[in-house]
Write a protein that holds these residues in place. Structure first.
Motif, mmCIF file in Angstrom:
data_model
loop_
_atom_site.group_PDB
_atom_site.id
_atom_site.type_symbol
_atom_site.label_atom_id
_atom_site.label_comp_id
_atom_site.label_asym_id
_atom_site.label_seq_id
_atom_site.Cartn_x
_atom_site.Cartn_y
_atom_site.Cartn_z
ATOM 1 N N CYS A 179 0.829 -1.210 0.000
ATOM 2 C CA CYS A 179 0.000 0.000 0.000
ATOM 3 C C CYS A 179 0.864 1.261 0.000
ATOM 4 O O CYS A 179 1.958 1.271 0.578
ATOM 5 C CB CYS A 179 -0.866 0.046 1.256
ATOM 6 S SG CYS A 179 -1.869 -1.409 1.486
ATOM 7 N N ALA A 180 0.322 2.302 -0.640
ATOM 8 C CA ALA A 180 0.952 3.625 -0.582
ATOM 9 C C ALA A 180 -0.171 4.638 -0.453
ATOM 10 O O ALA A 180 -1.270 4.426 -0.984
ATOM 11 C CB ALA A 180 1.746 3.887 -1.856
ATOM 12 N N GLU A 181 0.105 5.709 0.256
ATOM 13 C CA GLU A 181 -0.988 6.649 0.551
ATOM 14 C C GLU A 181 -0.444 8.052 0.800
ATOM 15 O O GLU A 181 0.604 8.208 1.418
ATOM 16 C CB GLU A 181 -1.677 6.126 1.811
ATOM 17 C CG GLU A 181 -2.755 7.009 2.359
ATOM 18 C CD GLU A 181 -3.345 6.416 3.637
ATOM 19 O OE1 GLU A 181 -4.369 5.741 3.534
ATOM 20 O OE2 GLU A 181 -2.767 6.630 4.719
ATOM 21 N N TYR A 182 -1.174 9.047 0.293
ATOM 22 C CA TYR A 182 -0.886 10.430 0.675
ATOM 23 C C TYR A 182 -2.005 10.918 1.570
ATOM 24 O O TYR A 182 -3.181 10.678 1.266
ATOM 25 C CB TYR A 182 -0.840 11.360 -0.541
ATOM 26 C CG TYR A 182 0.334 11.153 -1.459
ATOM 27 C CD1 TYR A 182 1.622 11.481 -1.046
ATOM 28 C CD2 TYR A 182 0.155 10.632 -2.738
ATOM 29 C CE1 TYR A 182 2.707 11.293 -1.896
ATOM 30 C CE2 TYR A 182 1.232 10.446 -3.588
ATOM 31 C CZ TYR A 182 2.503 10.773 -3.150
ATOM 32 O OH TYR A 182 3.571 10.590 -3.987
ATOM 33 N N GLU A 183 -1.637 11.609 2.645
ATOM 34 C CA GLU A 183 -2.655 12.387 3.350
ATOM 35 C C GLU A 183 -2.646 13.744 2.666
ATOM 36 O O GLU A 183 -1.579 14.335 2.443
ATOM 37 C CB GLU A 183 -2.297 12.507 4.839
ATOM 38 C CG GLU A 183 -3.390 13.204 5.608
ATOM 39 C CD GLU A 183 -3.263 13.053 7.119
ATOM 40 O OE1 GLU A 183 -2.551 12.137 7.590
ATOM 41 O OE2 GLU A 183 -3.862 13.872 7.827
ATOM 42 N N MET A 184 -3.832 14.239 2.278
ATOM 43 C CA MET A 184 -3.876 15.461 1.458
ATOM 44 C C MET A 184 -4.856 16.476 2.020
ATOM 45 O O MET A 184 -5.889 16.096 2.583
ATOM 46 C CB MET A 184 -4.332 15.117 0.031
ATOM 47 C CG MET A 184 -3.373 14.224 -0.716
ATOM 48 S SD MET A 184 -4.040 13.835 -2.348
ATOM 49 C CE MET A 184 -2.632 14.231 -3.364
ATOM 50 N N THR A 185 -4.536 17.729 1.833
ATOM 51 C CA THR A 185 -5.522 18.775 2.124
ATOM 52 C C THR A 185 -6.196 19.137 0.798
ATOM 53 O O THR A 185 -5.655 18.843 -0.273
ATOM 54 C CB THR A 185 -4.852 20.048 2.679
ATOM 55 O OG1 THR A 185 -3.846 20.451 1.737
ATOM 56 C CG2 THR A 185 -4.202 19.806 4.027
ATOM 57 N N GLY A 186 -7.355 19.769 0.872
ATOM 58 C CA GLY A 186 -8.006 20.306 -0.342
ATOM 59 C C GLY A 186 -8.679 19.276 -1.227
ATOM 60 O O GLY A 186 -8.974 19.563 -2.383
ATOM 61 N N VAL A 187 -8.937 18.055 -0.712
ATOM 62 C CA VAL A 187 -9.600 17.031 -1.536
ATOM 63 C C VAL A 187 -11.107 17.279 -1.520
ATOM 64 O O VAL A 187 -11.689 17.528 -0.460
ATOM 65 C CB VAL A 187 -9.321 15.614 -0.969
ATOM 66 C CG1 VAL A 187 -10.047 14.550 -1.783
ATOM 67 C CG2 VAL A 187 -7.819 15.340 -0.917
#
Ligand SMILES: Cc1cc2nc3c(=O)[nH]c(=O)nc-3n(C[C@H](O)[C@H](O)[C@H](O)COP(=O)(O)OP(=O)(O)OC[C@H]3O[C@@H](n4cnc5c(N)ncnc54)[C@H](O)[C@@H]3O)c2cc1C
Length: 392
Positions: A179-187
């Motif tokens: 698994c790979a993941e970004y935590e993102m703002t503005g989604v």
């Protein structure tokens, strides 16, 4: 810290993830002298998780705590052609938490009922002796030998402890979803829903997700494939036209990666003086890769059974088998059925996935998989071969 590692214990729990902290909590709460050993500097870090947990209410944990980031009201399954199918019900409701804080909270809760905790302490070996195990621990370059009646191996997917005692086998590794993941703002999110994307080639044998997390969102993907890294698949997924509108103002704030064992649980989780729990035992949903709820539930059972064994002064496999019987009764059939579904999903191509999304176009209150399968077969008889096993 050093004096903690020089003492003797009834129970030594290896690994302060959700499984280990719950196991040590229930052992200590029942008056058993318990040590929780964690190799990391900080409990809960590094985070390798999309942080969604169903049925958190079951654990008597105040949900007003600072770790709760979002309540999840349901989900959308998204097919390769972009079709959204809303799902509601007990399987999709839950919370997204801040695992850094959540894991610490669980460990501190355990310490409050008496658990001693040693961080920066790696278990490197186990030696059986007449009363149980001698556990070899390295803490800041120094070696300690801790005596204990029972070991609970909660050391995660790569569990070396289960291997040391022959309950897991290196030669036959678990099936792992990378698994790979970004935590993102503005989604741009869909209300309080999570989104799961089944896109065939974009995430081979896995799926991609967007989970709302307060002001941010976890956007990630899992694959069972060695030809490319999960991060490369994720970067391609982020470029997919279907996400253009959702991610146009999004910025990554954190990157997380790791593996989830999705090949089903190990068969033997108990031997004399030892139990294996959580990811270490493959107690993870093969279909979704979710393991926190299972780790917490199975950890609780292991802690209770350990405390009973200590009271009886009987640490034999026969006594500890109560743990295996209880967790299997609660979860084994579901995990094995999910494994079957996962194996079918992996065989379907994008066209098949679109047909399924078409068929289950209604809102699903509580997923009745057999009903869905009958509808799918009626619409696309060619898919019968995949589902024969399940519908009999
Ligand atoms: C990218 C990603 C996303 C995920 N998303 C979700 C999700 O949204 N929802 C969900 O339910 N699950 C999710 N999972 C799975 C979930 O994270 C695990 O199932 C869960 O953390 C298992 O808990 P555990 O306590 O068994 O193991 P872990 O949480 O892995 O804890 C094991 C602990 O043992 C320690 N340890 C290991 N070896 C030793 C040693 N020799 N000595 C001392 N300490 C040791 C480790 O440092 C670690 O702290 C995800 C996993 C990944 C990788």
């Amino acid at each position: 810290m050093r004096w903690i590692l020089k003492d003797e214990y009834d129970v030594v729990v290896v690994g302060a993830g959700p499984a280990g902290s719950m196991a040590s909590y229930y052992a200590s709460k029942n008056g058993v002298k318990t040590l929780l050993v964690e190799k990391s500097q900080e409990i809960g870090e590094p985070v390798r998780c999309a942080e969604a947990i169903p049925k958190l209410e079951e654990f008597n944990i105040p949900l007003s705590e600072e770790f709760v980031r979002s309540y999840i009201k349901g989900g959308y399954l998204i097919a390769p052609n972009g079709k959204k199918v809303e799902i509601r019900g007990s399987k999709t409701e839950g919370y997204v938490v801040e695992r850094k804080i959540f894991d610490k909270y669980l460990a501190i809760r355990s310490a409050k009922v008496g658990t001693k905790i040693a961080v920066k302490s790696r278990v490197v070996d186990l030696y059986p002796y007449k009363d149980g195990f001698k556990v070899k621990v390295i803490h800041l370059g120094e070696e300690y030998t801790v005596k204990t009646k029972i070991v609970i191996a909660a050391d995660g997917m790569e569990s070396s402890v289960a291997e040391m005692v022959g309950l897991r086998c290196k030669k036959n590794p678990m099936e792992v979803c990378s698994c790979a993941e970004y935590e993102m703002t503005g989604v741009k999110l869909l209300d309080k829903h999570m989104m799961e994307f089944y896109f065939g080639d974009l995430s081979p044998k896995g799926y991609a997700w967007i989970f709302p997390k307060g002001d941010t969102a976890n956007v990630g993907l899992g694959v069972i494939d060695k030809s490319k890294k999960a991060i490369d698949y994720l970067n391609e997924f982020l470029e997919h036209p279907i996400l253009e509108d959702r991610l146009k103002d999004a910025t990554p704030v954190e990157f997380k990666c790791g593996g989830v064992p999705v090949g089903g649980p190990i068969e033997r989780t108990v031997d004399d003086n030892i139990m294996v729990v959580g990811d270490a035992a493959g107690q993870v949903s093969p279909l979704t890769g979710g393991g926190i709820y299972l780790a917490m539930s199975c950890g609780s059972i292991a802690g209770e059974v350990a405390s009973k064994a200590v009271k009886k002064e009987d640490y034999s496999k026969e006594t500890l088998m109560e743990y295996e019987r209880r967790w299997k009764k609660k979860f084994y059939n579901t995990l094995m059925t999910e494994l079957k579904y996962k194996n079918i999903l992996q065989k379907l191509n994008e066209e098949d996935l679109n047909i399924i999304a078409e068929v289950i176009d209604d809102k699903l209150e509580d997923i009745d998989v057999k009903k869905i399968i009958f509808k799918v077969i009626k619409k696309a008889p060619s898919l019968l071969k995949y589902f024969k096993d399940i519908i009999g």
